[in-house]
Write a protein that holds these residues in place. Sequence first.
Motif, short mmCIF file in Angstrom:
data_model
loop_
_atom_site.label_atom_id
_atom_site.label_comp_id
_atom_site.label_asym_id
_atom_site.label_seq_id
_atom_site.Cartn_x
_atom_site.Cartn_y
_atom_site.Cartn_z
N ALA A 28 0.86 -0.95 0.04
CA ALA A 28 0.12 -0.01 0.09
C ALA A 28 0.83 1.32 -0.04
O ALA A 28 0.54 2.28 -0.91
N ALA A 29 2.05 1.10 0.95
CA ALA A 29 2.86 2.40 0.77
C ALA A 29 3.69 2.62 -0.54
O ALA A 29 3.48 3.71 -1.08
N ILE A 30 4.16 1.61 -1.06
CA ILE A 30 4.80 1.71 -2.35
C ILE A 30 3.70 2.08 -3.32
O ILE A 30 4.04 2.99 -4.36
N THR A 31 2.76 1.51 -3.48
CA THR A 31 1.58 1.93 -4.36
C THR A 31 1.22 3.29 -4.47
O THR A 31 1.16 4.24 -5.34
N ALA A 32 1.01 3.97 -3.10
CA ALA A 32 0.62 5.31 -2.61
C ALA A 32 1.73 6.37 -3.31
O ALA A 32 1.64 7.29 -3.89
N LEU A 33 3.20 5.94 -3.06
CA LEU A 33 4.30 6.81 -3.14
C LEU A 33 4.40 6.79 -4.80
O LEU A 33 4.52 8.01 -5.46
N LEU A 35 2.07 6.44 -7.17
CA LEU A 35 0.86 7.31 -7.94
C LEU A 35 1.03 8.74 -7.30
O LEU A 35 0.96 9.47 -8.32
N GLY A 36 1.41 9.02 -6.40
CA GLY A 36 2.04 10.36 -5.82
C GLY A 36 3.11 10.89 -6.82
O GLY A 36 3.01 11.95 -7.09
#
Length: 95
Positions: A28-33, A35-36
């Motif tokens: 989830a953290a890698i995906t959020a980073l 996408l950001g």
Amino acid sequence: MTANLVQNGFDKSALTSNRRNAMKKLVAAITALSLGASAAFAGGPVVVVEEPPPEVVQQQSSSSVGFLPILIGVVLLCAVACGGGSDDPEPQPAG
């Protein structure tokens, strides 16, 4: 080793669920980073290219090139039309 963990009160299924939760948080953290970061660079760099100023070229008038031959022609025509007479006085008839 697993026997020691079970005897001490650790359950193998609890360890695997903790790993799953940790992996989910990591994903989830890698995906959020990612996408950001992609949204931050969505527009791309702005490249400004300056065009050189237009050159101002003055055209020569077409009459300036043909003026001299016309002037010479007029002078020659005037010389032919106005001249041609002699400066000698006309002879007087005798008498």
